[in-house]
Enzyme design. Structure first.
Site, mmCIF file in Angstrom:
data_model
loop_
_atom_site.group_PDB
_atom_site.id
_atom_site.type_symbol
_atom_site.label_atom_id
_atom_site.label_comp_id
_atom_site.label_asym_id
_atom_site.label_seq_id
_atom_site.Cartn_x
_atom_site.Cartn_y
_atom_site.Cartn_z
ATOM 1 N NE ARG A 159 -12.412 13.405 17.912
ATOM 2 C CZ ARG A 159 -11.848 13.699 19.066
ATOM 3 N NH1 ARG A 159 -10.550 13.615 19.199
ATOM 4 N NH2 ARG A 159 -12.553 14.095 20.091
ATOM 5 C CB THR A 215 -1.530 9.743 11.299
ATOM 6 O OG1 THR A 215 -2.961 9.812 11.397
ATOM 7 C CG2 THR A 215 -0.937 9.378 12.652
ATOM 8 C CE LYS A 216 -5.749 8.362 7.837
ATOM 9 N NZ LYS A 216 -7.049 7.743 7.829
ATOM 10 C CG HIS A 257 10.761 2.035 10.169
ATOM 11 N ND1 HIS A 257 12.078 1.677 10.255
ATOM 12 C CD2 HIS A 257 10.488 2.729 11.295
ATOM 13 C CE1 HIS A 257 12.582 2.126 11.389
ATOM 14 N NE2 HIS A 257 11.637 2.782 12.039
#
Length: 107
Positions: free
Chosen positions: A99, A84-85, A32
């Protein structure tokens, strides 16, 4: 991709060779737009950010791979992980958010 793997929304998603995707995995290249704080998110639209999953990677059950993420080659993403990364090559990642807990030298 097994037939049990759930949702892959594929516009800008690259899945390289020999990737194992377990049941219930969600991969999306959509997000979004949230830049305008004066408007509701619903009115701001969506954007796409490419996702790449490197060769030989294993994605565990019920993981979420979010937009804009690159997962390196020969990685292990543990069950229920939310990525997310970026995850580097030869890494093991777990958790929400993901992680890295091991690298190639430690495996």
């Amino acid at each position: 991709v097994s037939s049990a793997a759930s949702d892959v929304y594929k516009r800008q998603i690259k899945i390289e060779d020999n990737v194992l995707i377990s049941a219930g995995v969600f991969i999306t290249d959509l997000d979004h737009v949230t830049a305008d704080k004066t408007k509701p998110v619903l009115e701001q639209g969506i954007c796409t950010k490419p996702v790449q999953i490197g060769e030989g990677t294993f994605i565990g059950k019920d993981c979420m791979i979010l937009s804009g993420v690159k997962i390196g080659k020969h990685c292990v993403i543990g069950a229920n992980t939310v990525v997310t990364k970026d995850i580097p090559d030869y890494a093991t990642a777990v958790g929400s958010p993901a992680r890295v807990i091991k690298t190639a030298q430690e495996r």
